[in-house]
Design a protein around this motif. Sequence first.
Motif, mmCIF file in Angstrom:
data_model
loop_
_atom_site.group_PDB
_atom_site.id
_atom_site.type_symbol
_atom_site.label_atom_id
_atom_site.label_comp_id
_atom_site.label_asym_id
_atom_site.label_seq_id
_atom_site.Cartn_x
_atom_site.Cartn_y
_atom_site.Cartn_z
ATOM 1 N N ILE A 138 0.862 -1.200 -0.124
ATOM 2 C CA ILE A 138 0.072 -0.010 0.049
ATOM 3 C C ILE A 138 1.035 1.406 -0.021
ATOM 4 N N GLY A 139 1.943 1.163 0.930
ATOM 5 C CA GLY A 139 2.876 2.341 1.110
ATOM 6 C C GLY A 139 3.761 2.628 -0.488
ATOM 7 N N THR A 140 4.550 3.366 -0.378
ATOM 8 C CA THR A 140 5.591 3.619 -1.205
ATOM 9 C C THR A 140 7.020 3.688 -0.946
ATOM 10 N N ARG A 141 7.289 3.316 0.299
ATOM 11 C CA ARG A 141 8.482 3.502 0.939
ATOM 12 C C ARG A 141 8.424 2.276 2.098
ATOM 13 N N VAL A 142 9.566 1.655 2.303
ATOM 14 C CA VAL A 142 9.870 0.798 3.337
ATOM 15 C C VAL A 142 10.876 1.084 4.301
ATOM 16 N N PHE A 143 10.807 1.506 5.578
ATOM 17 C CA PHE A 143 11.696 1.894 6.357
ATOM 18 C C PHE A 143 12.576 0.699 7.265
ATOM 19 N N GLY A 144 14.114 0.817 7.334
ATOM 20 C CA GLY A 144 14.679 -0.175 8.014
ATOM 21 C C GLY A 144 14.906 -1.229 7.097
ATOM 22 N N SER A 145 15.673 -2.260 7.592
ATOM 23 C CA SER A 145 16.234 -3.549 6.925
ATOM 24 C C SER A 145 15.105 -4.377 6.700
ATOM 25 N N VAL A 146 15.135 -5.243 5.748
ATOM 26 C CA VAL A 146 14.262 -6.404 5.616
ATOM 27 C C VAL A 146 15.233 -7.572 5.037
ATOM 28 N N PRO A 147 14.660 -8.793 5.302
ATOM 29 C CA PRO A 147 15.711 -9.907 5.162
ATOM 30 C C PRO A 147 15.594 -10.271 3.839
ATOM 31 N N HIS A 148 16.274 -10.983 3.040
ATOM 32 C CA HIS A 148 16.488 -11.535 1.764
ATOM 33 C C HIS A 148 15.391 -12.747 1.657
ATOM 34 N N GLU A 149 14.822 -13.327 2.754
ATOM 35 C CA GLU A 149 14.074 -14.434 2.898
ATOM 36 C C GLU A 149 12.559 -14.162 2.225
ATOM 37 N N LEU A 150 12.426 -12.738 2.101
ATOM 38 C CA LEU A 150 11.214 -12.289 1.466
ATOM 39 C C LEU A 150 11.272 -12.712 -0.250
ATOM 40 N N ARG A 151 12.218 -12.864 -0.911
ATOM 41 C CA ARG A 151 12.493 -13.389 -2.006
ATOM 42 C C ARG A 151 11.921 -14.573 -2.352
ATOM 43 N N LYS A 152 12.217 -15.620 -1.647
ATOM 44 C CA LYS A 152 11.530 -16.828 -1.474
ATOM 45 C C LYS A 152 10.079 -16.858 -1.435
ATOM 46 N N LYS A 153 9.451 -15.922 -0.987
ATOM 47 C CA LYS A 153 8.127 -15.920 -0.316
ATOM 48 C C LYS A 153 7.417 -15.192 -1.595
ATOM 49 N N LYS A 154 8.059 -14.476 -2.672
ATOM 50 C CA LYS A 154 7.589 -13.880 -3.733
ATOM 51 C C LYS A 154 6.955 -12.370 -3.366
ATOM 52 N N HIS A 155 7.720 -11.716 -2.543
ATOM 53 C CA HIS A 155 7.256 -10.462 -2.191
ATOM 54 C C HIS A 155 8.567 -9.567 -2.554
ATOM 55 N N VAL A 156 8.936 -9.590 -3.852
ATOM 56 C CA VAL A 156 9.909 -8.828 -4.312
ATOM 57 C C VAL A 156 9.678 -7.515 -4.541
ATOM 58 N N LYS A 157 8.402 -6.971 -4.689
ATOM 59 C CA LYS A 157 8.233 -5.645 -4.690
ATOM 60 C C LYS A 157 8.573 -4.855 -3.394
ATOM 61 N N ILE A 158 8.393 -5.502 -2.122
ATOM 62 C CA ILE A 158 8.519 -4.973 -0.895
ATOM 63 C C ILE A 158 10.300 -4.849 -0.872
ATOM 64 N N LEU A 159 10.916 -5.717 -1.244
ATOM 65 C CA LEU A 159 12.423 -5.653 -1.427
ATOM 66 C C LEU A 159 12.714 -4.285 -2.184
ATOM 67 N N THR A 160 12.258 -4.252 -3.101
ATOM 68 C CA THR A 160 12.435 -3.320 -3.990
ATOM 69 C C THR A 160 12.376 -1.624 -3.389
ATOM 70 N N LEU A 161 11.279 -1.813 -2.456
ATOM 71 C CA LEU A 161 11.120 -0.404 -1.892
ATOM 72 C C LEU A 161 12.028 -0.307 -0.613
ATOM 73 N N ALA A 162 12.490 -1.323 -0.193
ATOM 74 C CA ALA A 162 13.321 -1.398 1.119
ATOM 75 C C ALA A 162 14.598 -0.517 0.877
ATOM 76 N N GLY A 163 15.032 0.118 1.758
ATOM 77 C CA GLY A 163 16.379 0.582 1.732
ATOM 78 C C GLY A 163 17.543 -0.255 1.802
ATOM 79 N N HIS A 164 17.364 -1.187 2.766
ATOM 80 C CA HIS A 164 18.522 -2.118 3.234
ATOM 81 C C HIS A 164 17.981 -3.387 3.239
ATOM 82 N N ILE A 165 18.735 -4.279 2.610
ATOM 83 C CA ILE A 165 18.445 -5.665 2.782
ATOM 84 C C ILE A 165 19.277 -6.418 3.770
#
Length: 166
Positions: A138-165
């Motif tokens: 829903i948002g256009t920015r993600v704050f803080g770090s997110v783990p690369h495990e989201l790629r396996k769960k098919k949440h690539v869009k969240i990874l692209t919005l995140a500043g730090h992986i």
Amino acid sequence: MAATFASRCSRVGRSLFGGLSNSSPGLFTKSHEMTCGNYFSQQQRTFIQMRTVLKVVDNSGAKQVMCIQALKGKKGARLGDTIVASVKEAHPNGKVKKGKVVYAVVVRAAMQKGRCDGSQVRFDDNAVVLVDKQGQPIGTRVFGSVPHELRKKKHVKILTLAGHIA
């Protein structure tokens, strides 16, 4: 914090039972160890389950949400899982208002998760990103770090919005 509590607990045990433990060795130290052990077992990190309050780390307008239901698994949600949540706190001019029921993806969890290389990832807090029914943020920015495990769960869009992986 756990190490701090253990040292504090051992100091209290020595000062309270120091004079008495010479006459009966082992009597008070076992009860003291059981007390400290019970404290650490209560601090065990668990799944994200019903009524867990989570921090929102995007600019959708919500500040805090409470988990209503984990959509996958009987025990609860972990990193990358989708949950249904209710907005508990929100910014006044945000896209999401207080009381709205939303979908969210867990991007940080206090419970540790093992990786393929044998290492473990664990965060200090529980955090989510709000998504719609199709899984788009829903948002256009993600704050803080997110783990690369989201790629396996098919949440690539969240990874692209995140500043730090992580």
